[in-house]
Design an enzyme around this catalytic site. Structure first.
Site, PDB file in Angstrom:
ATOM      1  N   LYS A  38      18.414  -3.312   1.761  1.00 17.66           N
ATOM      2  CA  LYS A  38      19.670  -2.565   1.674  1.00 17.66           C
ATOM      3  C   LYS A  38      19.304  -1.100   1.898  1.00 17.66           C
ATOM      4  O   LYS A  38      18.881  -0.411   0.957  1.00 17.66           O
ATOM      5  CB  LYS A  38      20.344  -2.768   0.320  1.00 17.66           C
ATOM      6  CG  LYS A  38      21.774  -2.236   0.262  1.00 17.66           C
ATOM      7  CD  LYS A  38      22.423  -2.594  -1.066  1.00 17.66           C
ATOM      8  CE  LYS A  38      23.861  -2.084  -1.144  1.00 17.66           C
ATOM      9  NZ  LYS A  38      24.781  -2.866  -0.281  1.00 17.66           N
ATOM     10  N   GLY A 113      29.648  -1.641   1.589  1.00 17.85           N
ATOM     11  CA  GLY A 113      31.083  -1.687   1.847  1.00 17.85           C
ATOM     12  C   GLY A 113      31.390  -2.527   3.074  1.00 17.85           C
ATOM     13  O   GLY A 113      30.748  -3.545   3.331  1.00 17.85           O
TER      14      GLY A 113
END
Length: 210
Positions: A38, A113
Site C-alpha cells: 500500500k 479510496g
C-alpha cells in the site's frame, strides 16, 4: 513468473484491504509467496515511534513473507483524508517505490479510496495505476447505489479491469450482484460476506486462476 495486480474500490471503506488480505492468504494457502503493498495511506496511529495504518498492518500480517511495516506502506499520514490534502505526492515517487517491491509470486498493490483519488493537484491514483500497466481488481461494496458506482468505476478503469469482487458484508439483495455481473464483461472473482480473512481466501480467486 511474478503476477501483479492493482486493487481499487468503488469508494473508500469498501473492503479493499480485506480483499487484498484474502488474496494474500489464498496465495499462502497454495504455497506461493505474496507481497501486499500500500504505497500511500492516510489515517494512522503511532506504533513503536512510527505512524502505522490499519490497512498497511493487515497487508503486512498476511504477506508471505512479511517485512518491516515501512516496506509494505512507505508513505503514511496521520489524518484520515485525501492524500493530496495531507501532502502532495509525485507520481514518479510512487513509481520508484513500486520498483522496490520485494520479489514474490504475487505482488498486490492496493490503492487508497477510489480510482480517482488525488495524489497532488494534477494527478490521481488512476495515473499511478495506469503507469504500472498491470491488471486491476475492483472491490464493490454491495449496498444501495453500488450498481452505478461499479459501472462508473469499470468504465474509468477500462480494458485493464481483470475482475471484480462483490463485498456483500451488509447482506444486501443478491439482485444487486446479479445486476452488476450482467453489465460488466470482467468476471466476478468472488462474493464475500461477514467472514474471516482465511475463510474469504477460499471464496475468492485470482484472475489468472480462471
Amino acid at each position: 513468473m511474478t503476477k501483479r495486480y492493482f486493487i481499487t474500490g468503488t469508494d473508500t471503506e469498501v473492503g479493499k484491504s480485506f480483499v487484498t488480505a484474502a488474496l494474500l492468504a489464498r496465495a499462502a494457502q497454495q504455497g506461493r509467496s505474496a507481497f501486499g503493498f500500500k504505497p500511500i495511506a492516510a489515517g494512522a496511529t503511532w506504533h513503536n515511534g512510527a505512524l502505522e495504518n490499519e490497512d498497511g498492518q493487515l497487508l503486512q500480517q498476511y504477506s508471505s513473507p512479511s517485512y518491516d511495516y515501512s516496506v509494505h506502506n512507505p508513505i503514511v499520514f496521520a489524518d484520515p483524508q485525501s492524500p493530496h490534502l495531507c501532502q502532495a505526492t509525485s507520481l514518479q515517487s510512487l513509481i520508484n517505490l513500486s520498483q522496490q517491491i520485494p520479489p514474490a509470486d504475487y505482488q498486490l498493490i492496493e490503492g487508497a479510496g477510489g480510482w480517482f483519488v488525488p495524489i497532488n493537484e494534477q494527478q490521481t491514483l488512476a495515473d499511478y495505476a495506469n503507469a504500472l500497466n498491470i491488471p486491476v481488481i475492483l472491490v464493490v461494496d454491495i449496498k444501495l447505489g453500488c450498481i452505478n458506482h461499479a459501472l462508473l468505476s469499470a468504465q474509468a478503469i477500462g480494458s485493464k479491469l481483470a475482475g471484480w469482487v462483490a463485498n456483500n458484508r451488509h447482506g444486501s439483495n443478491q439482485n444487486m450482484i446479479d445486476s452488476i455481473a450482467t453489465r460488466l464483461t470482467a468476471p466476478c472473482l468472488g462474493t464475500l460476506g461477514q467472514t474471516t480473512i482465511n475463510h474469504a481466501a477460499t471464496l475468492i480467486q485470482f484472475p489468472d486462476e480462471r
